[in-house]
Write a protein that holds these residues in place. Structure first.
Motif, PDB file in Angstrom:
ATOM      1  N   ASP A   2      44.164  40.531  39.645  1.00 12.70           N
ATOM      2  CA  ASP A   2      43.839  41.247  40.880  1.00 12.70           C
ATOM      3  C   ASP A   2      44.681  40.748  42.050  1.00 12.70           C
ATOM      4  OD1 ASP A   2      41.968  42.886  39.693  1.00 12.70           O
ATOM      5  OD2 ASP A   2      40.272  41.606  40.212  1.00 12.70           O
ATOM      6  N   ALA A   3      44.917  39.453  42.101  1.00 14.09           N
ATOM      7  CA  ALA A   3      45.731  38.888  43.178  1.00 14.09           C
ATOM      8  C   ALA A   3      47.161  39.406  43.100  1.00 14.09           C
ATOM      9  CB  ALA A   3      45.706  37.366  43.122  1.00 14.09           C
ATOM     10  N   GLU A   4      47.692  39.527  41.873  1.00 13.68           N
ATOM     11  CA  GLU A   4      49.054  40.050  41.702  1.00 13.68           C
ATOM     12  C   GLU A   4      49.131  41.510  42.113  1.00 13.68           C
ATOM     13  OE1 GLU A   4      50.816  39.339  37.875  1.00 13.68           O
ATOM     14  OE2 GLU A   4      50.018  37.308  37.815  1.00 13.68           O
ATOM     15  N   ALA A   5      48.135  42.295  41.733  1.00 18.34           N
ATOM     16  CA  ALA A   5      48.123  43.716  42.097  1.00 18.34           C
ATOM     17  C   ALA A   5      48.028  43.878  43.610  1.00 18.34           C
ATOM     18  CB  ALA A   5      46.960  44.416  41.401  1.00 18.34           C
ATOM     19  N   THR A   6      47.198  43.066  44.242  1.00 16.79           N
ATOM     20  CA  THR A   6      47.064  43.108  45.692  1.00 16.79           C
ATOM     21  C   THR A   6      48.379  42.735  46.370  1.00 16.79           C
ATOM     22  OG1 THR A   6      44.722  42.569  45.538  1.00 16.79           O
ATOM     23  CG2 THR A   6      45.792  42.188  47.660  1.00 16.79           C
ATOM     24  N   ALA A   7      49.069  41.735  45.838  1.00 17.81           N
ATOM     25  CA  ALA A   7      50.353  41.313  46.409  1.00 17.81           C
ATOM     26  C   ALA A   7      51.388  42.420  46.295  1.00 17.81           C
ATOM     27  CB  ALA A   7      50.842  40.045  45.714  1.00 17.81           C
ATOM     28  N   VAL A   8      51.386  43.132  45.186  1.00 20.62           N
ATOM     29  CA  VAL A   8      52.343  44.236  44.994  1.00 20.62           C
ATOM     30  C   VAL A   8      52.059  45.359  45.992  1.00 20.62           C
ATOM     31  CG1 VAL A   8      53.054  46.059  43.399  1.00 20.62           C
ATOM     32  CG2 VAL A   8      52.822  43.716  42.576  1.00 20.62           C
ATOM     33  N   LEU A   9      50.782  45.686  46.171  1.00 19.43           N
ATOM     34  CA  LEU A   9      50.415  46.733  47.132  1.00 19.43           C
ATOM     35  C   LEU A   9      50.779  46.321  48.554  1.00 19.43           C
ATOM     36  CD1 LEU A   9      46.933  47.869  45.778  1.00 19.43           C
ATOM     37  CD2 LEU A   9      49.138  49.015  45.519  1.00 19.43           C
ATOM     38  N   ARG A  10      50.484  45.076  48.905  1.00 14.30           N
ATOM     39  CA  ARG A  10      50.816  44.577  50.254  1.00 14.30           C
ATOM     40  C   ARG A  10      52.322  44.635  50.489  1.00 14.30           C
ATOM     41  NH1 ARG A  10      49.133  42.053  54.566  1.00 14.30           N
ATOM     42  NH2 ARG A  10      46.995  41.814  53.912  1.00 14.30           N
ATOM     43  N   GLU A  11      53.100  44.250  49.481  1.00 12.55           N
ATOM     44  CA  GLU A  11      54.558  44.277  49.614  1.00 12.55           C
ATOM     45  C   GLU A  11      55.055  45.697  49.853  1.00 12.55           C
ATOM     46  OE1 GLU A  11      58.335  43.431  46.728  1.00 12.55           O
ATOM     47  OE2 GLU A  11      56.725  41.948  46.725  1.00 12.55           O
ATOM     48  N   LYS A  12      54.445  46.660  49.172  1.00 12.65           N
ATOM     49  CA  LYS A  12      54.850  48.058  49.338  1.00 12.65           C
ATOM     50  C   LYS A  12      54.549  48.537  50.762  1.00 12.65           C
ATOM     51  CE  LYS A  12      55.194  52.092  46.549  1.00 12.65           C
ATOM     52  NZ  LYS A  12      54.850  52.734  45.308  1.00 12.65           N
ATOM     53  N   TRP A  13      53.359  48.201  51.284  1.00  8.80           N
ATOM     54  CA  TRP A  13      53.026  48.575  52.658  1.00  8.80           C
ATOM     55  C   TRP A  13      53.946  47.866  53.644  1.00  8.80           C
ATOM     56  CZ3 TRP A  13      50.584  52.723  53.768  1.00  8.80           C
ATOM     57  CH2 TRP A  13      49.467  53.168  53.061  1.00  8.80           C
ATOM     58  N   ASP A  14      54.155  46.566  53.455  1.00  8.41           N
ATOM     59  CA  ASP A  14      54.956  45.766  54.390  1.00  8.41           C
ATOM     60  C   ASP A  14      56.418  46.176  54.446  1.00  8.41           C
ATOM     61  OD1 ASP A  14      52.729  44.336  55.105  1.00  8.41           O
ATOM     62  OD2 ASP A  14      53.214  42.569  53.902  1.00  8.41           O
ATOM     63  N   SER A  15      56.915  46.788  53.383  1.00  3.02           N
ATOM     64  CA  SER A  15      58.327  47.185  53.354  1.00  3.02           C
ATOM     65  C   SER A  15      58.639  48.260  54.388  1.00  3.02           C
ATOM     66  CB  SER A  15      58.701  47.689  51.956  1.00  3.02           C
ATOM     67  OG  SER A  15      58.105  48.968  51.712  1.00  3.02           O
ATOM     68  N   GLY A  16      57.635  49.027  54.774  1.00  2.15           N
ATOM     69  CA  GLY A  16      57.853  50.112  55.728  1.00  2.15           C
ATOM     70  C   GLY A  16      58.415  51.363  55.088  1.00  2.15           C
ATOM     71  N   GLU A  17      58.730  51.297  53.797  1.00  2.00           N
ATOM     72  CA  GLU A  17      59.339  52.435  53.113  1.00  2.00           C
ATOM     73  C   GLU A  17      58.366  53.582  52.883  1.00  2.00           C
ATOM     74  OE1 GLU A  17      61.274  51.075  49.573  1.00  2.00           O
ATOM     75  OE2 GLU A  17      62.502  49.647  50.672  1.00  2.00           O
ATOM     76  N   VAL A  18      57.067  53.307  52.912  1.00  2.00           N
ATOM     77  CA  VAL A  18      56.080  54.362  52.698  1.00  2.00           C
ATOM     78  C   VAL A  18      55.481  54.843  54.020  1.00  2.00           C
ATOM     79  CG1 VAL A  18      55.515  53.640  50.356  1.00  2.00           C
ATOM     80  CG2 VAL A  18      54.216  52.711  52.268  1.00  2.00           C
ATOM     81  N   GLY A  19      56.036  54.373  55.125  1.00  2.00           N
ATOM     82  CA  GLY A  19      55.581  54.805  56.436  1.00  2.00           C
ATOM     83  C   GLY A  19      54.233  54.200  56.784  1.00  2.00           C
ATOM     84  N   ALA A  20      53.456  54.953  57.526  1.00  2.00           N
ATOM     85  CA  ALA A  20      52.096  54.584  57.912  1.00  2.00           C
ATOM     86  C   ALA A  20      52.026  53.368  58.820  1.00  2.00           C
ATOM     87  CB  ALA A  20      51.221  54.383  56.676  1.00  2.00           C
TER      88      ALA A  20
END
Length: 97
Positions: A2-20
């Protein structure tokens, strides 16, 4: 796991590539519409970007000449985004607090 999945999701949001993310930019022309200013954001008027983050309160004190907008949420975003926004007026930070 779960920690790894959360880290992957956070990285995707933090990249700025998905906007929001919320972006605060200096409005050179007080009469300009937000879309007009957004088109010209390569000229260094961006003051602050606040990335989407789970269970987070972001407080931003801004002058009247600073515009705020939220960049689109891409279909590749790892989840939805919910916002509650409020604005308070005052002549100084102490008027608001």
């Amino acid at each position: 796991a779960d920690a790894e999945a959360t880290a992957v999701l956070r990285e995707k949001w933090d990249s700025g590539e998905v906007g929001a993310f919320d972006c605060y930019i200096e409005a050179e022309d007080e009469e300009a519409e937000a879309a007009e200013v957004y088109k010209t954001d390569d000229d260094g008027t961006e003051l602050l970007s606040v990335q989407a983050s789970s269970n987070t309160l972001s407080l931003v004190l801004r002058d009247s000449g600073v515009m705020r907008f939220t960049k689109y949420v891409s279909a590749q975003a790892p989840g939805s985004r919910w916002d509650i926004a409020a604005e308070f007026e005052g002549t100084s930070v102490w008027d608001i607090l």
